[in-house]
Design an enzyme around this catalytic site. Structure first.
Site, PDB file in Angstrom:
ATOM      1  N   LEU A 138       7.235  37.659  25.182  1.00 38.47           N
ATOM      2  CA  LEU A 138       7.908  38.519  24.196  1.00 38.47           C
ATOM      3  C   LEU A 138       8.679  37.634  23.229  1.00 38.47           C
ATOM      4  O   LEU A 138       9.387  36.719  23.650  1.00 38.47           O
ATOM      5  CB  LEU A 138       8.900  39.466  24.910  1.00 38.47           C
ATOM      6  CG  LEU A 138       9.851  40.266  24.018  1.00 38.47           C
ATOM      7  CD1 LEU A 138       9.099  41.311  23.202  1.00 38.47           C
ATOM      8  CD2 LEU A 138      10.931  40.961  24.853  1.00 38.47           C
ATOM      9  N   HIS A 152      30.699  47.348  20.738  1.00 42.86           N
ATOM     10  CA  HIS A 152      29.757  46.232  20.553  1.00 42.86           C
ATOM     11  C   HIS A 152      29.368  45.627  21.907  1.00 42.86           C
ATOM     12  O   HIS A 152      28.210  45.281  22.132  1.00 42.86           O
ATOM     13  CB  HIS A 152      30.357  45.157  19.645  1.00 42.86           C
ATOM     14  CG  HIS A 152      30.599  45.630  18.236  1.00 42.86           C
ATOM     15  ND1 HIS A 152      29.655  46.321  17.519  1.00 42.86           N
ATOM     16  CD2 HIS A 152      31.681  45.513  17.417  1.00 42.86           C
ATOM     17  CE1 HIS A 152      30.146  46.616  16.306  1.00 42.86           C
ATOM     18  NE2 HIS A 152      31.370  46.134  16.230  1.00 42.86           N
ATOM     19  N   ASP A 185      22.742  50.687  15.308  1.00 45.70           N
ATOM     20  CA  ASP A 185      23.921  51.221  14.618  1.00 45.70           C
ATOM     21  C   ASP A 185      24.687  52.188  15.529  1.00 45.70           C
ATOM     22  O   ASP A 185      24.105  52.816  16.413  1.00 45.70           O
ATOM     23  CB  ASP A 185      23.476  51.924  13.330  1.00 45.70           C
ATOM     24  CG  ASP A 185      24.618  52.096  12.347  1.00 45.70           C
ATOM     25  OD1 ASP A 185      25.663  51.430  12.511  1.00 45.70           O
ATOM     26  OD2 ASP A 185      24.468  52.890  11.397  1.00 45.70           O
TER      27      ASP A 185
HETATM   28  C1  IPE Z   1      23.432  47.776   9.520  1.00 45.95           C
HETATM   29  O1  IPE Z   1      24.471  48.530  10.042  1.00 45.95           O
HETATM   30  C2  IPE Z   1      23.549  46.363   9.954  1.00 45.95           C
HETATM   31  C3  IPE Z   1      23.378  46.128  11.397  1.00 45.95           C
HETATM   32  C4  IPE Z   1      22.997  47.006  12.280  1.00 45.95           C
HETATM   33  C5  IPE Z   1      23.650  44.795  11.809  1.00 45.95           C
HETATM   34  P1  IPE Z   1      25.742  48.878   9.190  1.00 45.95           P
HETATM   35  O2  IPE Z   1      26.569  49.787  10.003  1.00 45.95           O
HETATM   36  O3  IPE Z   1      26.389  47.652   8.675  1.00 45.95           O
HETATM   37  O4  IPE Z   1      25.068  49.664   7.972  1.00 45.95           O
HETATM   38  P2  IPE Z   1      25.710  50.540   6.802  1.00 45.95           P
HETATM   39  O5  IPE Z   1      26.604  49.652   6.020  1.00 45.95           O
HETATM   40  O6  IPE Z   1      26.428  51.673   7.419  1.00 45.95           O
HETATM   41  O7  IPE Z   1      24.532  50.993   5.998  1.00 45.95           O
HETATM   42  C1  IPE Z   2      26.322  48.455  14.591  1.00 43.07           C
HETATM   43  O1  IPE Z   2      27.349  49.338  14.895  1.00 43.07           O
HETATM   44  C2  IPE Z   2      26.653  47.015  14.889  1.00 43.07           C
HETATM   45  C3  IPE Z   2      26.845  46.172  13.707  1.00 43.07           C
HETATM   46  C4  IPE Z   2      26.725  46.524  12.464  1.00 43.07           C
HETATM   47  C5  IPE Z   2      27.210  44.798  13.966  1.00 43.07           C
HETATM   48  P1  IPE Z   2      28.499  49.604  13.854  1.00 43.07           P
HETATM   49  O2  IPE Z   2      29.581  48.612  14.083  1.00 43.07           O
HETATM   50  O3  IPE Z   2      27.965  49.632  12.464  1.00 43.07           O
HETATM   51  O4  IPE Z   2      28.975  51.046  14.304  1.00 43.07           O
HETATM   52  P2  IPE Z   2      29.395  52.245  13.365  1.00 43.07           P
HETATM   53  O5  IPE Z   2      28.291  52.463  12.377  1.00 43.07           O
HETATM   54  O6  IPE Z   2      30.673  51.848  12.695  1.00 43.07           O
HETATM   55  O7  IPE Z   2      29.553  53.390  14.300  1.00 43.07           O
HETATM   56 MG    MG Z   3      27.266  51.107  11.274  1.00 39.72          MG
END
Ligand code: IPE
Ligand code: IPE
Ligand code: MG
Length: 249
Positions: free
Chosen positions: A132, A38, A21
């Site tokens: 792995l 990303h 995240d």
């Molecule tokens: C969780 O992250 C899903 C992934 C890392 C793929 P999100 O950023 O979507 O989670 P929430 O919605 O903030 O809980």
């Molecule tokens: C996690 O990073 C990646 C995915 C959920 C695909 P986010 O895109 O959720 O990044 P934040 O939480 O908005 O910073």
């Molecule tokens: Mg996120």
């Protein structure tokens, strides 16, 4: 603390799961577009895989796209899918050469055709690798996974292959997409949020949870080693009292 010498190599988890995240917030801090975050996150994936191999971790599960993530702006969803296809194309040779087996959990059928195709090709190419196992959670929902297992259990009973009183935790686990994969000993979520976000709800029952403020694109080898050092300080009691754990050591 992030020196490998500080780790007890006899107590390395077999399976580490990640909620990757914070890509968006990392990019925003740099005045960049979310997709820039990303893309940087892919480099962290590579670093974590490499570190896992170095330490002899057998399974990594990475939460890459949830069923809820479809609701993000189209441009971001499309960018993420494109990044997935590119990452596989760029990395599959090296993964294969390094003995990495690729698996997926989640509804792969629901992904765009080119993603599905490249995932399937990479999975079939790497299926016999044993160093792995890399499990990508894509279009994944833990609740959906559990519901599907309930449907499978019902079908077994309907076909007279199982009696209701035979259903136990092991059989139920074997109906999940993670069958044959041990439960994670450690879950790491980056970027400060302390929630599970519909990830591995069954499998995380006794997993150690570790939340770090580091955004995913900054989570590299040192951060992984520091997280493992934290894990190693914990006493996993599984309902017992501390003295019982000490005597079995
Ligand atoms: C969780 O992250 C899903 C992934 C890392 C793929 P999100 O950023 O979507 O989670 P929430 O919605 O903030 O809980
Ligand atoms: C996690 O990073 C990646 C995915 C959920 C695909 P986010 O895109 O959720 O990044 P934040 O939480 O908005 O910073
Ligand atoms: Mg996120």
């Amino acid at each position: 603390m992030s020196n490998i010498k500080n780790l007890d190599l006899q107590n390395i988890p077999r399976h580490v799961a990640f909620i990757m995240d914070g890509n968006g917030r990392w990019a925003k801090q740099k005045g960049q577009h979310r997709l820039f975050g990303h893309a940087a996150g892919v480099e962290s994936v590579k670093s974590v895989i490499q570190t896992a191999r170095e330490l002899g971790i057998s399974y990594l599960t990475l939460y890459a796209f949830s069923t809820e993530n479809w609701a993000r702006p189209n441009e971001e969803v499309e960018g993420l899918m494109q990044l997935l296809v590119e990452a596989i194309a760029n990395e599959v040779d090296e993964m294969h050469a390094n003995g990495v087996r690729l698996l997926t959990i989640g509804d792969i059928q629901g992904l765009p055709g080119n993603c599905r195709d490249s995932l399937r090709a990479a999975m079939s190419r790497t299926k016999d690798n044993t160093d792995l196992t890399l499990v990508l959670a894509l279009n994944y929902s833990a609740r959906q996974e559990i519901l599907s297992a309930v449907v499978s259990a019902h079908e077994l009973m309907k076909d007279n292959k199982m009696e209701i009183n035979e259903l136990n935790e092991d059989i139920f686990a074997s109906l999940l997409q993670t069958k044959d994969i041990p439960d994670p000993e450690l879950l790491i979520r980056t970027s400060g949020e302390c929630r599970i976000s519909n990830f591995l709800l069954w499998q995380l029952s006794y997993t150690e949870l570790l939340f770090t403020d580091t955004h995913w694109p900054d989570f590299r080898r040192d951060a992984f080693i520091a997280a493992l050092a934290d894990f190693q300080k914990r006493e996993r009691r599984f309902g017992l009292v501390s003295e019982q754990i000490q005597t079995t050591k």
